[in-house]
Design a protein around this motif. Structure first.
Motif, mmCIF file in Angstrom:
data_model
loop_
_atom_site.group_PDB
_atom_site.id
_atom_site.type_symbol
_atom_site.label_atom_id
_atom_site.label_comp_id
_atom_site.label_asym_id
_atom_site.label_seq_id
_atom_site.Cartn_x
_atom_site.Cartn_y
_atom_site.Cartn_z
ATOM 1 N N ASN A 1 90.484 79.605 0.647
ATOM 2 C CA ASN A 1 90.481 80.354 1.910
ATOM 3 C C ASN A 1 91.409 81.547 1.705
ATOM 4 O O ASN A 1 92.624 81.416 1.784
ATOM 5 C CB ASN A 1 90.980 79.447 3.040
ATOM 6 N N ALA B 1 101.837 72.043 8.260
ATOM 7 C CA ALA B 1 101.861 72.089 6.791
ATOM 8 C C ALA B 1 101.217 73.358 6.253
ATOM 9 O O ALA B 1 101.301 73.642 5.064
ATOM 10 C CB ALA B 1 101.142 70.864 6.229
ATOM 11 N N VAL C 1 98.835 72.977 -0.275
ATOM 12 C CA VAL C 1 98.431 72.351 -1.542
ATOM 13 C C VAL C 1 98.945 73.238 -2.676
ATOM 14 O O VAL C 1 98.818 74.467 -2.622
ATOM 15 C CB VAL C 1 96.887 72.211 -1.633
ATOM 16 N N GLY D 1 94.940 77.761 0.788
ATOM 17 C CA GLY D 1 95.237 79.126 1.209
ATOM 18 C C GLY D 1 96.062 79.827 0.141
ATOM 19 O O GLY D 1 95.534 80.371 -0.834
ATOM 20 N N GLY D 2 97.384 79.795 0.293
ATOM 21 C CA GLY D 2 98.299 80.537 -0.579
ATOM 22 C C GLY D 2 98.003 80.385 -2.064
ATOM 23 O O GLY D 2 97.898 81.378 -2.793
ATOM 24 N N GLU E 1 93.905 69.488 8.263
ATOM 25 C CA GLU E 1 94.981 70.435 7.989
ATOM 26 C C GLU E 1 96.048 70.326 9.080
ATOM 27 O O GLU E 1 95.923 70.963 10.138
ATOM 28 C CB GLU E 1 94.432 71.866 7.973
ATOM 29 N N GLU F 1 94.624 78.679 12.489
ATOM 30 C CA GLU F 1 95.074 80.047 12.809
ATOM 31 C C GLU F 1 94.177 80.648 13.886
ATOM 32 O O GLU F 1 94.626 81.447 14.719
ATOM 33 C CB GLU F 1 95.084 80.909 11.535
ATOM 34 N N LEU G 1 91.270 72.351 0.837
ATOM 35 C CA LEU G 1 91.097 73.707 1.362
ATOM 36 C C LEU G 1 92.434 74.402 1.114
ATOM 37 O O LEU G 1 93.465 73.972 1.621
ATOM 38 C CB LEU G 1 90.754 73.667 2.858
ATOM 39 N N GLY H 1 100.762 76.891 5.141
ATOM 40 C CA GLY H 1 101.539 78.078 4.760
ATOM 41 C C GLY H 1 103.043 77.892 4.856
ATOM 42 O O GLY H 1 103.798 78.861 4.806
ATOM 43 N N LYS I 1 91.800 84.085 3.473
ATOM 44 C CA LYS I 1 92.312 84.644 4.734
ATOM 45 C C LYS I 1 92.188 86.169 4.709
ATOM 46 O O LYS I 1 91.227 86.696 4.161
ATOM 47 C CB LYS I 1 93.743 84.157 4.979
HETATM 48 P P1 PGA Z 1 97.932 77.038 2.728
HETATM 49 O O1 PGA Z 1 96.715 77.287 3.727
HETATM 50 O O2 PGA Z 1 97.351 76.375 1.490
HETATM 51 O O3 PGA Z 1 98.500 78.380 2.456
HETATM 52 O O4 PGA Z 1 98.880 76.129 3.430
HETATM 53 C C1 PGA Z 1 95.702 76.337 3.901
HETATM 54 C C2 PGA Z 1 94.734 76.798 4.942
HETATM 55 O O5 PGA Z 1 95.136 77.484 5.884
HETATM 56 O O6 PGA Z 1 93.530 76.497 4.876
#
Ligand code: PGA
Length: 249
Positions: free
Chosen positions: A10, A172, A213, A233-234, A168, A98, A231, A174, A12
């Motif tokens: 993701n 947790a 993750v 993000g960062g 999610e 989000e 899933l 971000g 974003k």
């Molecule tokens: P993150 O984001 O891995 O940066 O915590 C996960 C997500 O928002 O799907």
């Protein structure tokens, strides 16, 4: 039959087109021979056409980060399922926290989006999860129950077989704080029971974990029996980190 495992990026609102192109050019050189893992990239809308072309016949698939629940009309700034399909997109993230917390998506809107995604033969990645106050007050299972049952109400249950769930926890995402193995195991077990109670083929639905993750925690999270992928993000913005997580699934 074992459930498919998923490694989903993701991105974003982070990558512009050249970032995404650079990432995928390098991604194509990676050894992605694990037939049990499906990789999906979810870039910004403006990149969907180009990335669809770049992915071409590769095993990785394309997802969008959001969609609107009407099929067409005077909805300035929104995008329809048909428009997403035109780009070659197969997957859509719906209900990301989000969007729930910062961009006004309610349970009811998420239901309408999920309904439209199914109606137009796209595959949903439904995100659910509790915030920190809900967890601290013992409300996690109740929140997951509410989010799933409102999202899935009145939708043909067989059609929901293509759905992925991403658990999610909001606290947790971000933050660098990951849910513990027992929290994740318990939530995923509860989610499968909630799906079953809602008449959905619970054993067939892949349930992913998302929320900070990383290369360091991917292996232990992946070993939890009800976790069918991530899933991300960062860590999905760094190809080596993303690939290392892929290899730990
Ligand atoms: P993150 O984001 O891995 O940066 O915590 C996960 C997500 O928002 O799907």
């Amino acid at each position: 039959m074992p459930r498919t495992r998923y490694c989903i990026a993701n991105w974003k609102m982070n990558f512009n087109l050249s970032d995404a192109e650079e990432f995928l050019a390098a991604w194509k050189n990676k050894d992605l021979n694990n037939p049990h893992i499906k990789t999906i990239f979810c870039p910004s809308f403006t990149e969907l056409f180009a990335i669809s072309e770049l992915l071409g016949t590769s095993s990785s698939e394309l997802g969008a980060q959001n969609v609107f629940y009407e099929s067409r009309g005077a909805f300035t700034g929104e995008i329809s399922c048909a428009m997403l399909k035109e780009t070659g997109c197969q997957w859509v993230i719906v209900g990301h926290s989000e969007r729930r917390t910062r961009l006004g998506d309610t349970d009811e809107m998420i239901h309408k989006k999920l309904h439209q995604i199914i109606l137009e033969d796209l595959c949903p990645i439904l995100c659910i999860g509790e915030n920190i106050d809900e967890r601290n007050s013992g409300q996690t299972a109740t929140v997951l129950e509410r989010q799933i049952s409102i999202a899935c109400k009145h939708i043909n249950k067989e059609k929901l077989n293509t759905m992925l769930i991403a658990y999610e926890p909001v606290w947790a995402i971000g933050t660098g704080t990951t849910a513990t193995s027992s929290m994740v195991g318990e939530a995923h077990y509860d989610i499968r029971n909630i799906l079953r109670t809602n008449g959905i083929n619970a054993d067939g639905v892949s349930i992913l974990y998302g929320g900070s993750v990383s290369v360091d925690n991917a292996e232990s999270l992946s070993n939890i029996s009800d976790v069918d992928g991530f899933l991300i993000g960062g860590a999905s913005l760094d190809i080596e980190k993303f690939y290392s997580i892929y290899n730990k699934l």
